[in-house]
Design an enzyme around this catalytic site. Structure first.
Site, PDB file in Angstrom:
ATOM      1  N   ASP A   1      -6.871  14.075 -11.937  1.00 38.59           N
ATOM      2  CA  ASP A   1      -6.021  12.924 -11.620  1.00 38.59           C
ATOM      3  C   ASP A   1      -4.594  13.263 -12.055  1.00 38.59           C
ATOM      4  OD1 ASP A   1      -6.282   9.741 -10.986  1.00 38.59           O
ATOM      5  OD2 ASP A   1      -4.688  10.169 -12.450  1.00 38.59           O
TER       6      ASP A   1
ATOM      7  N   ASN B   1       6.176   8.141  -7.171  1.00 38.86           N
ATOM      8  CA  ASN B   1       6.477   7.488  -5.890  1.00 38.86           C
ATOM      9  C   ASN B   1       7.590   6.463  -6.029  1.00 38.86           C
ATOM     10  OD1 ASN B   1       4.782   8.769  -4.056  1.00 38.86           O
ATOM     11  ND2 ASN B   1       3.034   7.457  -4.531  1.00 38.86           N
TER      12      ASN B   1
ATOM     13  N   HIS C   1       8.114   8.079  -1.484  1.00 41.59           N
ATOM     14  CA  HIS C   1       6.806   8.555  -1.033  1.00 41.59           C
ATOM     15  C   HIS C   1       6.875   9.938  -0.389  1.00 41.59           C
ATOM     16  CE1 HIS C   1       4.366   4.975  -1.849  1.00 41.59           C
ATOM     17  NE2 HIS C   1       5.459   4.266  -1.564  1.00 41.59           N
TER      18      HIS C   1
ATOM     19  N   ASP D   1       4.335  12.759  -1.406  1.00 43.51           N
ATOM     20  CA  ASP D   1       3.478  13.518  -0.480  1.00 43.51           C
ATOM     21  C   ASP D   1       3.627  15.018  -0.701  1.00 43.51           C
ATOM     22  OD1 ASP D   1       2.570  11.186   0.597  1.00 43.51           O
ATOM     23  OD2 ASP D   1       3.818  11.277   2.415  1.00 43.51           O
TER      24      ASP D   1
ATOM     25  N   GLU E   1      -4.086  10.024  -5.777  1.00 49.30           N
ATOM     26  CA  GLU E   1      -3.784  11.225  -6.569  1.00 49.30           C
ATOM     27  C   GLU E   1      -5.016  11.796  -7.238  1.00 49.30           C
ATOM     28  OE1 GLU E   1      -3.010   7.665  -9.314  1.00 49.30           O
ATOM     29  OE2 GLU E   1      -3.056   8.148  -7.188  1.00 49.30           O
TER      30      GLU E   1
END
Length: 389
Positions: free
Chosen positions: A261, A269, A274, A278, A308
């Site tokens: 994780d 983010n 974002h 990404d 994630e």
């Protein structure tokens, strides 16, 4: 999917006619040579034998010329070159052939059938001309060239001789040859339709093959998308639990499962957007692929479970190897900011490691790795924690 092939072009139909012509010309040699030998052998028994020999020699020259033109046409077809010039030359050679066929009948125009063996010349021409028309029927211009020269020469011979013995027979032969030429034109129309249909079928077959290839690619891509995460290219959650990681090595030897994780990913983010998030996920997937590549064996798999969260299954690995791989992965994650060109970004991960016993359900081992992952997060993040034995 409706497949509609394009209609054959005039150039394609012309090339197909040239191909048919070249093949028929090859076979015509088997008919012409015996006939020439036959009339040459017949000449000593005729009072006008010398003239027949000259006609036989001219027939041999016409055959040789036609043969040479046919060879040039076949060579152009084999090399996918334009055949217009070869066909034009072939038409001229057939015009000369028509002239030589008519010359064979000249003695008949003068003497009629006064000599019984002369009837064999009529038979020879009556059989040979239709066979040449069959070859020339591949293209109208060939019929016009051959038939025009044949009929023009016969007309000139009749006008020159004008004998009661030979003229009626020559006129009858001309009428016969006109009928043969008209039949040849009808044969050409049938052959053209056959060629058109064949070319359309070939185009349809090519279009179907192309459509099938596109469909196979689309199905393959759809299957890939159904099993892969579109952002990272890793196995997705559904494929992982339904189809993935069922290798013989896992069944027989077991392995290790890593639950991964990324720490504080929501903050990444929120702060960087974002698009950067990404890029971080895609770079994390690359790090996992690098770890998989460095492991012995080929039965490992990397998965994006969602958001994630990731998982890594190392087939045949023991706990020590799994811990080492997890630490290497954690160090690789730390290099992501430099890889994506965002220096003030920090990327770390919490990783839980659990054993996957031979024959054990992967979901159970992942649950154990998740519990170790939660302890890593509660323990300060950016660390590797082993599941309880």
């Amino acid at each position: 999917m409706l497949v509609e092939p394009a209609q054959p072009s005039r150039e394609e139909l012309f090339a197909e006619g040239a191909r048919v012509l070249a093949e028929r010309e090859r076979l015509s040699l088997l008919v012409n040579l015996p006939g020439i030998v036959f009339i040459a052998a017949l000449s000593p028994f005729l009072s006008y034998g010398r003239f027949v020999l000259v006609a036989a020699a001219l027939r041999a020259a016409a055959v040789a010329l036609t043969r040479w033109r046919g060879k040039l046409a076949r060579r152009a077809i084999e090399r996918n070159q334009a055949v217009e010039a070869q066909v034009a030359g072939f038409a001229r050679s057939l015009g000369f052939a028509g002239f030589t066929w008519a010359l064979v009948l000249w003695p008949i125009a003068r003497f009629g059938l006064s000599e019984p063996l002369g009837a064999l010349l009529v038979v020879y021409v009556g059989v040979g001309v239709p066979l040449i028309v069959v070859m020339a029927a591949a293209m109208p211009r060939l019929l016009v060239s051959f038939g025009g020269c044949l009929l023009a020469t016969l007309s000139a011979i009749i006008a020159i001789e004008r004998t009661a013995a030979g003229t009626p027979l020559m006129l009858a032969l001309m009428g016969l040859f006109v009928c043969v030429l008209l039949g040849g034109y009808g044969m050409h129309r049938q052959q053209a339709e056959v060629s058109r249909t064949m070319l359309e079928n070939n185009k349809l077959a090519d279009a179907l093959a192309e459509a099938n290839a596109e469909l196979a690619d689309a199905l393959s891509h759809a299957e890939f998308l159904s099993q892969r995460d579109p952002l990272t290219g890793l196995l997705n959650r559904r494929a992982f639990f339904e189809e993935g990681c069922r290798s013989e090595t896992l069944l027989c030897e077991g392995g290790q499962v890593l639950a991964i994780d990324l720490d504080h990913f929501k903050a990444i983010n929120d702060r960087f957007g974002h698009a950067v998030g990404d890029r971080v996920l895609a770079a994390a997937a690359d790090c996992m692929r690098e770890i998989v590549h460095d492991q012995p064996g080929d039965d490992h798999c990397a998965v994006r479970l969602g958001g994630e969260e990731f998982a890594l299954v190392l087939a045949g690995a023991d706990r020590t190897a799994a811990i080492g791989a997890a630490e290497s992965l954690r160090r690789l994650f730390a290099t992501i900011p430099a890889e994506i060109g965002t220096a003030d970004l920090s990327v770390s991960a919490s990783i839980g490691v659990a054993a996957l016993d031979p024959g054990q359900d992967v979901a159970t081992a992942l649950h154990n790795a998740d519990e170790a992952l939660y302890r890593a997060k509660h323990g300060g993040r950016d660390q590797v924690v082993q599941a309880a034995a």
